[in-house]
Design a protein around this motif. Structure first.
Motif, PDB file in Angstrom:
ATOM      1  N   LEU A   1       0.746  -1.610   0.059  1.00 10.99           N
ATOM      2  CA  LEU A   1       0.071  -0.321   0.000  1.00 10.99           C
ATOM      3  C   LEU A   1       0.574   1.790   0.099  1.00 10.99           C
ATOM      4  N   ILE A   2       1.898   1.432   0.784  1.00 11.90           N
ATOM      5  CA  ILE A   2       2.734   2.621   0.702  1.00 11.90           C
ATOM      6  C   ILE A   2       3.638   2.472  -0.441  1.00 11.90           C
ATOM      7  N   LEU A   3       3.968   1.501  -0.907  1.00 14.41           N
ATOM      8  CA  LEU A   3       4.835   1.624  -2.873  1.00 14.41           C
ATOM      9  C   LEU A   3       3.828   2.174  -3.638  1.00 14.41           C
ATOM     10  N   PHE A   4       2.224   2.010  -3.582  1.00  9.63           N
ATOM     11  CA  PHE A   4       1.485   2.407  -4.385  1.00  9.63           C
ATOM     12  C   PHE A   4       1.341   3.566  -4.596  1.00  9.63           C
ATOM     13  N   ILE A   5       1.397   4.534  -3.750  1.00  7.96           N
ATOM     14  CA  ILE A   5       1.557   6.001  -3.721  1.00  7.96           C
ATOM     15  C   ILE A   5       2.655   6.254  -4.628  1.00  7.96           C
ATOM     16  N   PRO A   6       4.200   6.087  -4.578  1.00 10.34           N
ATOM     17  CA  PRO A   6       4.906   6.370  -4.856  1.00 10.34           C
ATOM     18  C   PRO A   6       4.977   5.612  -6.956  1.00 10.34           C
ATOM     19  N   ALA A   7       4.484   4.806  -7.138  1.00  7.30           N
ATOM     20  CA  ALA A   7       3.814   3.967  -8.241  1.00  7.30           C
ATOM     21  C   ALA A   7       3.766   4.952  -9.463  1.00  7.30           C
TER      22      ALA A   7
ATOM     23  N   LEU B   1       7.643   1.090  -9.274  1.00  5.18           N
ATOM     24  CA  LEU B   1       6.456   0.098  -9.883  1.00  5.18           C
ATOM     25  C   LEU B   1       6.866  -1.843  -9.613  1.00  5.18           C
ATOM     26  N   ALA B   2       8.946  -1.642  -9.590  1.00  8.87           N
ATOM     27  CA  ALA B   2       9.007  -2.736 -10.230  1.00  8.87           C
ATOM     28  C   ALA B   2       8.973  -3.725  -8.169  1.00  8.87           C
ATOM     29  N   ALA B   3       9.635  -2.742  -7.145  1.00  7.38           N
ATOM     30  CA  ALA B   3       9.613  -2.547  -5.504  1.00  7.38           C
ATOM     31  C   ALA B   3       8.389  -3.665  -5.717  1.00  7.38           C
ATOM     32  N   LEU B   4       6.752  -3.113  -5.655  1.00  6.78           N
ATOM     33  CA  LEU B   4       5.305  -3.048  -5.321  1.00  6.78           C
ATOM     34  C   LEU B   4       5.092  -4.131  -6.358  1.00  6.78           C
ATOM     35  N   ILE B   5       6.038  -5.138  -7.299  1.00  6.93           N
ATOM     36  CA  ILE B   5       5.834  -6.569  -8.457  1.00  6.93           C
ATOM     37  C   ILE B   5       6.090  -7.470  -7.350  1.00  6.93           C
ATOM     38  N   ILE B   6       7.207  -6.696  -7.218  1.00  7.97           N
ATOM     39  CA  ILE B   6       8.199  -7.344  -6.455  1.00  7.97           C
ATOM     40  C   ILE B   6       6.881  -8.269  -5.054  1.00  7.97           C
ATOM     41  N   VAL B   7       6.196  -7.212  -4.384  1.00  7.16           N
ATOM     42  CA  VAL B   7       5.543  -7.219  -2.930  1.00  7.16           C
ATOM     43  C   VAL B   7       4.729  -8.015  -3.451  1.00  7.16           C
ATOM     44  N   ILE B   8       3.475  -7.617  -4.530  1.00  6.77           N
ATOM     45  CA  ILE B   8       2.363  -8.279  -4.588  1.00  6.77           C
ATOM     46  C   ILE B   8       3.115 -10.380  -5.155  1.00  6.77           C
ATOM     47  N   THR B   9       3.717 -10.443  -5.988  1.00  9.91           N
ATOM     48  CA  THR B   9       3.872 -11.588  -5.772  1.00  9.91           C
ATOM     49  C   THR B   9       4.532 -11.685  -5.098  1.00  9.91           C
ATOM     50  N   LEU B  10       5.374 -11.614  -4.290  1.00  7.74           N
ATOM     51  CA  LEU B  10       5.410 -12.540  -3.016  1.00  7.74           C
ATOM     52  C   LEU B  10       4.416 -12.918  -1.691  1.00  7.74           C
ATOM     53  N   SER B  11       3.408 -11.733  -2.407  1.00  4.20           N
ATOM     54  CA  SER B  11       2.041 -11.855  -1.098  1.00  4.20           C
ATOM     55  C   SER B  11       1.035 -13.053  -1.764  1.00  4.20           C
ATOM     56  N   GLY B  12       1.811 -13.096  -3.124  1.00  4.78           N
ATOM     57  CA  GLY B  12       0.735 -14.333  -4.139  1.00  4.78           C
ATOM     58  C   GLY B  12       1.003 -15.625  -3.226  1.00  4.78           C
TER      59      GLY B  12
ATOM     60  N   LEU C   1      -8.306  -1.004 -14.692  1.00  4.68           N
ATOM     61  CA  LEU C   1      -8.461  -1.887 -13.720  1.00  4.68           C
ATOM     62  C   LEU C   1      -7.752  -2.435 -13.692  1.00  4.68           C
ATOM     63  N   PHE C   2      -6.794  -3.065 -14.762  1.00  2.00           N
ATOM     64  CA  PHE C   2      -5.656  -3.960 -14.569  1.00  2.00           C
ATOM     65  C   PHE C   2      -4.581  -3.451 -14.167  1.00  2.00           C
ATOM     66  N   ALA C   3      -4.515  -2.228 -14.145  1.00  2.00           N
ATOM     67  CA  ALA C   3      -2.825  -1.927 -13.681  1.00  2.00           C
ATOM     68  C   ALA C   3      -2.966  -0.985 -12.574  1.00  2.00           C
ATOM     69  N   ILE C   4      -4.485  -0.410 -12.400  1.00  2.00           N
ATOM     70  CA  ILE C   4      -4.738   0.447 -11.167  1.00  2.00           C
ATOM     71  C   ILE C   4      -5.324  -0.142 -10.269  1.00  2.00           C
ATOM     72  N   VAL C   5      -6.737  -0.151 -10.452  1.00  2.00           N
ATOM     73  CA  VAL C   5      -7.726  -0.589  -9.755  1.00  2.00           C
ATOM     74  C   VAL C   5      -8.010  -1.863  -8.946  1.00  2.00           C
ATOM     75  N   VAL C   6      -7.471  -2.951  -9.870  1.00  2.00           N
ATOM     76  CA  VAL C   6      -7.940  -4.434  -9.552  1.00  2.00           C
ATOM     77  C   VAL C   6      -6.124  -4.456  -8.608  1.00  2.00           C
ATOM     78  N   PRO C   7      -5.185  -3.796  -9.170  1.00  2.00           N
ATOM     79  CA  PRO C   7      -4.397  -3.954  -7.420  1.00  2.00           C
ATOM     80  C   PRO C   7      -4.533  -2.850  -6.332  1.00  2.00           C
ATOM     81  N   LEU C   8      -4.585  -2.201  -7.039  1.00  2.00           N
ATOM     82  CA  LEU C   8      -5.013  -1.751  -5.635  1.00  2.00           C
ATOM     83  C   LEU C   8      -5.969  -2.145  -4.694  1.00  2.00           C
ATOM     84  N   ILE C   9      -7.223  -2.799  -5.101  1.00  2.00           N
ATOM     85  CA  ILE C   9      -8.502  -3.517  -4.387  1.00  2.00           C
ATOM     86  C   ILE C   9      -7.477  -4.894  -3.240  1.00  2.00           C
TER      87      ILE C   9
END
Lengths: 221, 211
Positions: free
Chosen positions: B57-63, B177-188, B103-111
């Protein structure tokens, strides 16, 4: 244990069903009710799986034509420019000796969608006509298709980025064309088709085909 | 439901009825017929998800606020944030494509990040969690629809396409964005649906607020 399952029986044949959302086991008689754990409606198979899956697949195959024939974007420099199609963009990259990138775009935009449509057609035909084939292979095919399909959105994102970035008035600008809309909907529809498809239907017809292997699971011996 | 045998499970991919085996923490239980992964153990799943969702959520802001790429030609320049892609396409008349990118690049990742934060926070701190089911459904149904990693590959391809034509500058947004992707992948990876639904079951028995 009295109602120990035999090796080949599905949950449905044994009078059970699995909640599709939280995977809790319920009795088949509870079909149509709501799962007491997660609240999802209980179905032993996805409702209307085959019709929805077929409909989305056929629509996506039809739309694949305009997606490839119509231009997806137009690059104009100093008043000159012409629209390019998906294949045109790939060829342009290959001509410019950007082989790797060209191949990545070719794979994501053409190879993957085509293979996905072929794979879904094979899977749907297998279930529709009850073909006896290697079911484990089919299941594996579905997993690959489901995982890789979303990467086709790559070209759509590239168009989005280029359109946002190259807006320099008369010097250079890029605009999107409706081929991109068609292509985006193709990807969307193939994803819907895969989601609607119920892999359990593959196994409902040809249960005797693939016996469980005993190495993974000691109860089968 | 009352009375459903606890020692039985069914494979979600081929519907084979199997007896539940007790698995070791490092042991995956696989369907003997179709080889689907049935259940497994993730250590400290909730704590990890809580940490990752906060980081996300923090990384989402600068990304989303800082430019991903900037382009300079003849003294003119243009920057791109993720939202700009959707806006430009919308202005260019491609509303459907614009909506899908939004949807795919902003809304879905945020939700998904919000849902994950809610799930892990309520389970970790044993809050009442009235919306736990909805949060789980949102997260599970949206899996595969967040496409930031594909967007990132799109950025890289755009860089290569434009590098001969113009000066490009990579912005802070791209690193975020790169850091956010790492975080999202790990959480998955740490999101273990069986285990979390089981924890929600326990949580519900302890909490009188539920239902």
């Amino acid at each position: 244990m009295t109602d120990s399952p035999t090796a080949f029986r599905s949950a449905r044949d044994s009078g059970y069903l699995l909640c599709s959302d939280c995977e809790k086991l319920h009795y088949l008689s509870q079909e149509g009710l709501h799962c007491d754990r997660c609240g999802a409606r209980l179905h032993s198979r996805i409702a209307n799986s085959m019709s929805i899956s077929w409909a989305c697949l056929i629509a996506s195959i039809l739309l694949f034509l305009p997606a490839n024939l119509l231009p997806i974007m137009t690059f104009t420099t100093f008043g000159q420019g012409e629209p390019s199609t998906i294949l045109g963009g790939v060829l342009h990259l290959l001509e410019e000796d950007m082989l790797m990138i060209g191949l990545i775009v070719l794979t994501a935009s053409i190879v993957v969608p085509v293979l996905k449509m072929i794979a879904l057609t094979i899977l749907l035909c297998t279930v529709q006509f009850g073909l006896q084939t290697n079911l484990r292979q089919k299941t594996m095919m579905f997993r690959i298709v489901e995982w890789i399909g979303r990467w086709s959105m790559l070209d759509i994102f590239v168009i989005g980025i280029l359109v946002a970035l190259v807006q320099l008035g008369s010097i250079a600008h890029i605009e999107g064309n409706h081929g991109a809309t068609a292509f985006a909907i193709v990807v969307l529809l193939t994803m819907f088709s895969a989601i609607a498809f119920d892999t359990r239907l593959i196994w409902d017809n040809g249960i005797s085909d693939c016996p469980p292997d005993s190495t993974d699971h000691k109860d089968d011996q | 439901m009352q009375g459903t045998p606890k020692h039985l499970i069914a494979c979600h991919e081929c519907d084979l009825l199997i007896e539940r085996v007790v698995n070791q923490p490092d042991q995956d239980v696989v369907c003997p017929r179709c080889h689907a992964l049935l259940y497994y153990t993730t250590l400290n799943s909730i704590e990890r998800l809580l940490a990752l969702s906060i980081a996300g959520l923090i990384l989402f802001i600068p990304a989303n606020l800082f430019p991903i790429l900037s382009l300079h030609v003849f003294g003119q320049s243009q920057s791109e944030i993720i939202l700009q892609s959707a806006l430009s396409l919308y202005e260019g008349g491609l509303e459907v494509v614009a909506l899908l990118i939004l949807l795919f690049a902003i809304v879905v990742p945020l939700i998904q990040l919000i849902a994950l934060f809610y799930i892990s926070f309520t389970l970790h701190y044993r809050w009442e969690g009235r919306l736990l089911r909805q949060a789980m459904h949102s997260y599970q149904h949206l899996r595969g629809w967040g496409m930031l990693e594909i967007f990132l590959l799109g950025v890289l391809i755009s860089i290569i396409k434009l590098k001969d034509i113009a000066d490009l500058e990579v912005g802070l947004g791209l690193y975020s964005l790169a850091a956010l992707i790492i975080v999202i992948t790990l959480s998955g990876i740490f999101f273990n649906p069986h285990q979390i639904w089981h924890q929600i079951d326990l949580h519900r028995k302890q909490s009188r607020f539920y239902d």
